[in-house]
Each structure stands twice: as structure tokens, then as C-alpha cells.
Design a protein around this motif. Sequence first.
Motif, mmCIF file in Angstrom:
data_model
loop_
_atom_site.group_PDB
_atom_site.id
_atom_site.type_symbol
_atom_site.label_atom_id
_atom_site.label_comp_id
_atom_site.label_asym_id
_atom_site.label_seq_id
_atom_site.Cartn_x
_atom_site.Cartn_y
_atom_site.Cartn_z
ATOM 1 N N ARG A 52 0.831 -1.209 0.000
ATOM 2 C CA ARG A 52 0.000 0.000 0.000
ATOM 3 C C ARG A 52 0.871 1.267 0.000
ATOM 4 N N ASP A 56 1.074 4.216 -2.891
ATOM 5 C CA ASP A 56 0.821 5.618 -2.549
ATOM 6 C C ASP A 56 1.987 6.531 -2.918
ATOM 7 N N CYS A 76 -5.483 -2.491 -1.829
ATOM 8 C CA CYS A 76 -4.595 -1.865 -2.805
ATOM 9 C C CYS A 76 -5.316 -1.767 -4.145
#
Length: 424
Positions: A52, A56, A76
Motif C-alpha cells: 500500500r 501511494d 490496494c
Amino acid sequence: MSTSPRDLLRQMFDAAVAAAQPSHAIPHHLPKPPKGRMVVIGAGKASAAMARVVEDNWPGPLSGLVVTRYGYGVPCQRIEIVEAAHPVPDAAGLAAAQRIYDLAAGLTADDLVLCLISGGGSALLALPHPDLTLEDKQAVNKALLASGATITEMNCVRRHLSAIKGGRLAAACHPAKVVTLLISDVPGDNPSDIASGPTVGDATSCADALAIIRRYGIEVPPKVLAVLESGRGETIKPEDPRLAGIDTRIIAAPQLALEAAAAIAEKAGIKTHILGDSLEGEARDVGKAMAGIALQVARRGQPFETPCILLSGGETTVTVRGKGRGGRNVEFLLSLGIALDGQPGVYALAADTDGVDGMEDIAGALFAPDTLARAWAKGIKPKDALADNDGHGFFEALGDQLITGPTLTNVNDFRAILIEKIPT
């Protein structure tokens, strides 16, 4: 001290866990985008949280798959998250490991593989040697967990019975560039021991694995012995040209977590001493030894003056002889408490930073000077509980369990002993 001993110990544990979160460690370790594809693969209790963070913070396209423990998944967008069993592997882990291995095939020198590895990956990447089955791996894992072998010894055996560990995954990625980001949960932070080193060359041999099995008298299926005795389970060695140029980085480790916990204690005005980040041995033996140190501090002011806190990390082992619910941290804590024998002013917390101590979703427990007395009042005999490897049952009956839920990281065990200054 304005904060209660129990609250302070819990705050320190929480700080240790927070310091090892992927969100703190991953962004500044991300490599430059490749000319070709960006493929993310990985395994471990923290792998989904790591994925994740990568999503990001990654500026371009990517795809991939990671496998984590049941309950540890994180949503995700582009990286598929698969959940599987730990510490004994299951069919979901087998299927995920095969898919991860397949993703590594057919890559070019322009491609980049970002491998996200944390503790628990050994069980989650359950792709057995071609001559073995998942059932064989399950039998070996169960036997290893009950044997008293160290994590280094267990992972040596696991590497040599695998089709993906011991550098085999990195070799499959060749000629693509491989960058591995590791959250260490092993004493000494040896990359080949973290999840049994799927992208790291292995200097140990089948003979070493066989010696460990014989040393502990571990019963394994005949096919397992055949793979080791024949040398068919040999791993990829560090000098293998397919591993040249692989970039391996440890981004979080037990020492960092202990230092974060120490900072909390220092703010509370209590001197903290880190005794080691890689202590090993039988949990009950380590507990008894640490109690001896704590008693010398409490009674003599040696080698440290009170008040103070003794911190340690690493991974102890439990040789299972009883029928209790186990857990190396609660076994350590129960042994420590029995040896302290009600010593005034000594509190302790022992827990696994991944939130799972042994086979149960319980991180660990807390111990106080009145713990033994409260147990006796309930008709519970502490020494009997220890003999039956029933630390979880003992602390559950007293309401002293430490339950965190999935922490989404794993930097091994956390042990803190608070010794107050007793007025004379």
C-alpha cells in the motif's frame, strides 16, 4: 512517575510497533522507475501494508502480487493482495507462491522487480521442492515449531525444501533488476534468514539442514530426507551470476523499535538499558536469567540503579512438552514471574510486534508484582502452567493478555522489565 507502570510499558510497546510501520520506512527507499515494467512481489505479515505504501508513493505504472497472513490484508488498487495461513502453510499460500514465481518469469533487463519481504514469509511462500508436497511442508513446519530449534535453524531447513526460497525467486527474476526491501524479524538481521531469503544467496547447504533435523530428533517424511541426503534441495549460492547486482535493503529492524520504546521511557524520566536486540534461547531459560538480573537491580542497585527499564528483543524458542496453548513471549513472562517470586516493584511486558504470539492472535501479556498471588487466589498453579506450556491460558485467566489485532509489521519480540525504586 505519573504514568502507571502498566500504561508506560504498553506505551513503549506501541512506540516500538509504530517505529516499524512501513509508512515510515519505505518512501525514501524506493528505487528509480525502470525503462520497462515495474513488478511488485512479496510475502510476510507486513507485505500488504508495504504494498500500500509503495502504491501511494510510486510515480508511474506498476502491477504485482503479495501474500500476507489471514487478517493482515490492506486494500490496494494495482497490487493484488492474497491472504494465506501462518505459521503452518496452506493451499492458498501454495497457490500464491506459484503465481509470484510465475510473475518473475520472462522479465527483461529493462524491468524492475520490487520485492517486499517481512517476517512470516517462510510459511506464506509455501512452494515446495518439486519432489515434495504441501503436506510434506506442513509436517516439517509443525515439527520444527515444536522442536526448540532457533529461527535461523528452522529457516535453514525450510530453504532447502523450497522451490522459491534460498535465492530461487531472485534467480527466476534474472535478468531483471531486483530491489528487495526487508523488515527484519530475525536475530542478527541476516537477510537470508528473513522469510528464508527468497531473493538472497544462501551460504548454507543441504548437509547443514540435515544436521539440524538430526540434532533435534525431528521426525520428517522419508521424501524430505531423500531431498536433503541427495543434495537435490541445494539453494542458490551468493556467488551465482544471476544474483549479481541485486539490491537488498533492511528498512526496519528490532534495534530501531527498541530505541523508539526507550525514548518513551526517557521522556517519563526513567533510564532505559537495551540489553540486546537478538537474544535467543529457550523462552523459560531466558525468562529465568532475566529475572536474576532484575532481582540484582531491585535489591542491590547493580548493574543499574533504580528506577530503570531493561529492554530486549530477538526471538526465543519453546520446546513443546505440554498440552497448553504455548506462545514464546508468554512462556518467557511466566518463567520470569515465577523466578521473581512476587518481588515488589517489578513489572514486565513481553509481546510479539506482529500481534501474534505462537499460534494465537494474542500479542503477549503483562506481569505485575501481584500476578502470582492473583493466580494462586484463583486456584491456578503458575509452575504447573509453565510445565504444560500454557502461558496463554495462565494470563487469559488473569485478564492480563495483550491483544492488539494485526499490527501490519513484524520486528520480532519485545520484552520490557520495569524496576521501580523501592523506598527504604
